[in-house]
Design a protein around this motif. Structure first.
Motif, short mmCIF file in Angstrom:
data_model
loop_
_atom_site.label_atom_id
_atom_site.label_comp_id
_atom_site.label_asym_id
_atom_site.label_seq_id
_atom_site.Cartn_x
_atom_site.Cartn_y
_atom_site.Cartn_z
N LEU A 185 0.83 -1.20 0.00
CA LEU A 185 0.00 0.00 0.00
C LEU A 185 0.87 1.25 0.00
CD1 LEU A 185 -2.63 -0.82 2.79
CD2 LEU A 185 -2.98 -0.93 0.32
N VAL A 186 0.33 2.30 -0.60
CA VAL A 186 0.91 3.64 -0.44
C VAL A 186 -0.09 4.43 0.39
CG1 VAL A 186 1.54 5.80 -1.57
CG2 VAL A 186 2.24 3.62 -2.56
N VAL A 187 0.36 4.90 1.54
CA VAL A 187 -0.51 5.70 2.40
C VAL A 187 0.01 7.13 2.42
CG1 VAL A 187 -1.12 3.69 3.78
CG2 VAL A 187 0.66 5.22 4.60
N GLY A 188 -0.92 8.05 2.31
CA GLY A 188 -0.56 9.47 2.24
C GLY A 188 -0.47 10.07 3.63
N SER A 189 0.74 10.47 4.01
CA SER A 189 0.93 11.07 5.33
C SER A 189 0.36 12.48 5.35
CB SER A 189 2.43 11.11 5.67
OG SER A 189 2.63 11.81 6.87
N VAL A 190 -0.49 12.73 6.36
CA VAL A 190 -1.05 14.06 6.61
C VAL A 190 -0.66 14.42 8.03
CG1 VAL A 190 -3.11 15.50 6.60
CG2 VAL A 190 -3.00 13.48 5.10
N TYR A 233 -2.80 9.29 -6.00
CA TYR A 233 -1.64 8.43 -5.74
C TYR A 233 -1.88 7.39 -4.66
CZ TYR A 233 0.93 12.27 -8.07
OH TYR A 233 1.37 13.22 -8.95
N VAL A 234 -2.56 7.75 -3.58
CA VAL A 234 -2.52 6.94 -2.37
C VAL A 234 -3.71 5.99 -2.27
CG1 VAL A 234 -1.25 8.79 -1.22
CG2 VAL A 234 -3.73 8.61 -0.87
N ASP A 235 -3.50 4.92 -1.50
CA ASP A 235 -4.56 3.96 -1.21
C ASP A 235 -5.32 4.33 0.06
OD1 ASP A 235 -3.86 1.98 -3.34
OD2 ASP A 235 -1.99 1.88 -2.20
N VAL A 236 -4.64 5.00 0.97
CA VAL A 236 -5.19 5.35 2.29
C VAL A 236 -4.63 6.71 2.67
CG1 VAL A 236 -5.25 4.70 4.75
CG2 VAL A 236 -5.24 2.91 2.99
N TYR A 237 -5.43 7.51 3.37
CA TYR A 237 -4.92 8.72 4.02
C TYR A 237 -4.53 8.37 5.46
CZ TYR A 237 -7.31 11.16 0.19
OH TYR A 237 -7.74 11.59 -1.04
N LEU A 238 -3.32 8.73 5.85
CA LEU A 238 -2.85 8.49 7.21
C LEU A 238 -2.65 9.84 7.90
CD1 LEU A 238 -1.76 6.70 9.49
CD2 LEU A 238 0.48 6.78 8.36
N ILE A 239 -3.60 10.20 8.76
CA ILE A 239 -3.48 11.43 9.55
C ILE A 239 -2.63 11.09 10.76
CG2 ILE A 239 -4.74 13.21 10.78
CD1 ILE A 239 -7.25 12.31 9.15
N GLU A 240 -1.52 11.79 10.92
CA GLU A 240 -0.53 11.37 11.91
C GLU A 240 -0.30 12.39 13.02
OE1 GLU A 240 2.80 8.84 10.36
OE2 GLU A 240 2.72 10.32 8.73
N THR A 241 0.03 11.84 14.20
CA THR A 241 0.56 12.63 15.32
C THR A 241 -0.40 13.74 15.73
OG1 THR A 241 2.69 12.27 14.18
CG2 THR A 241 2.76 13.48 16.24
N ILE A 242 -1.67 13.39 15.84
CA ILE A 242 -2.70 14.34 16.25
C ILE A 242 -2.75 14.39 17.77
CG2 ILE A 242 -5.15 14.86 16.21
CD1 ILE A 242 -3.69 15.44 13.57
N ALA A 243 -2.63 15.60 18.32
CA ALA A 243 -2.40 15.75 19.76
C ALA A 243 -3.60 16.28 20.53
CB ALA A 243 -1.20 16.67 20.00
N PRO A 251 -10.00 5.29 2.22
CA PRO A 251 -10.04 5.03 3.66
C PRO A 251 -9.14 6.01 4.42
CG PRO A 251 -9.65 3.01 2.42
CD PRO A 251 -9.49 4.14 1.45
N VAL A 252 -9.49 6.25 5.67
CA VAL A 252 -8.73 7.17 6.51
C VAL A 252 -8.29 6.44 7.78
CG1 VAL A 252 -8.78 9.32 7.84
CG2 VAL A 252 -10.00 9.16 5.65
N TRP A 253 -6.99 6.51 8.07
CA TRP A 253 -6.47 6.04 9.35
C TRP A 253 -6.09 7.26 10.17
CZ3 TRP A 253 -2.34 1.97 7.38
CH2 TRP A 253 -3.01 0.92 6.71
N LEU A 254 -6.54 7.31 11.40
CA LEU A 254 -6.24 8.42 12.29
C LEU A 254 -5.26 7.94 13.35
CD1 LEU A 254 -6.79 11.30 13.43
CD2 LEU A 254 -8.62 10.26 14.80
N ALA A 255 -4.09 8.59 13.43
CA ALA A 255 -3.07 8.24 14.42
C ALA A 255 -2.95 9.37 15.44
CB ALA A 255 -1.72 7.99 13.75
#
Length: 281
Positions: free
Chosen positions: A87-92, A124-134, A152-156
């Motif tokens: 997979l390619v996940v798009g870092s946000v 480009y991406v298969d998934v959006y990866l929202i990262e380091t949300i505080a 799809p969206v993954w929330l980190a």
């Protein structure tokens, strides 16, 4: 990606972090994607974490916003295609600054800015990866921006290094999950905190009703100085005890709790992923 770029380039880190090094040595980004796939990774995360207008504008390069997103996404896709699978996940990454909960624009404006990033990455991406949300507010804003773009969206979420049941804002993980329950992502993760704190927090997110997981960092902790806008990663200290085997021991605990998406964040390199692949496939 960011810390691997720092290590391999030998360049002095700046507040632009991985973006700065990509502009000077784009070949290294592709090399690192290739190295992670060779180590057994199933995912390439685009080098777009720090490509936000509020980071580029102070450096006078906001006009390169679209170009840099396209460059980073293209390199992740080429590496995946060369590998043949994954997979390619798009870092946000977070608006404002990493680990800070009070430096981002108001929620409505933040939602639009997160959405702008997702729309650029959509081809480009298969998934959006929202990262380091505080914070809870930025969790809401980022989901508003990302959901509804056809992927799809993954929330980190990033948790306090001493109390993994709380976001770095001090708000509880339980409150955050309640807040997003009506508009949930497709997966919830914990990231860029020490692995011990993540182990504490996983029980909370395991009750969210969606797939969950984690990817920790290898810092001793996040210093208050680094939470100031424009800071470089030279203000952070790396652990010397987090060997590939030691890190995999932490991941083993996460999998035992039901985690199905696992990996590594800052200071977790290809050797760590190789050990995860060896143990867990």
């Amino acid at each position: 990606m960011g810390q691997e770029l720092v290590r391999r380039s030998g360049l002095k880190p700046t507040g632009l972090w991985s973006t700065q090094i990509m502009m000077e040595r784009p070949d290294l980004v592709r090399d690192i994607h290739d190295a992670f796939f060779a180590a057994g990774s199933h995912v390439a995360t685009t080098n777009t974490y720090a490509i936000h207008r509020d980071r580029l504008h102070p450096a006078g390069i906001e006009d390169r916003f679209d170009e840099l997103h396209h460059l980073a996404c293209e390199m992740a896709c080429r590496s995946r295609d060369n590998h043949g699978t994954g997979l390619v996940v798009g870092s946000v990454g977070p608006l404002g600054w990493s680990y800070s909960h009070d430096g981002a624009p108001p929620e409505d404006q933040s939602a639009e800015l997160y959405g702008e990033v997702c729309r650029i990455q959509s081809d480009y991406v298969d998934v959006y990866l929202i990262e380091t949300i505080a914070s809870i507010e930025q969790a809401r804003a980022s989901l508003r921006g990302a959901l509804g773009n056809g992927k799809p969206v993954w929330l980190a979420l990033t948790v306090d290094d001493t109390d993994g049941t709380r976001l770095r804002s001090g708000e509880s993980l339980a409150a955050a999950l309640d807040e997003i329950a009506a508009n949930p992502p497709q997966a919830i993760l914990l990231n860029c905190s020490v692995p011990e704190a993540i182990t504490m927090g996983l029980e909370s997110i395991g009750n969210a009703g969606v797939p969950f997981g984690a990817y920790a960092n290898g810092f001793t902790g996040i210093s208050p100085d680094f939470q100031k806008k424009g800071s470089a990663v030279t203000k952070l200290t790396s652990r010397i005890d987090l060997t590939p085997s030691a890190y995999a021991d932490h991941v083993d605990q996460w999998i035992d709790t039901g985690a199905t998406i696992v990996g590594g964040c800052c200071e977790v390199g290809p050797d760590h992923i190789k050990e995860l692949s060896r143990r867990f496939g």
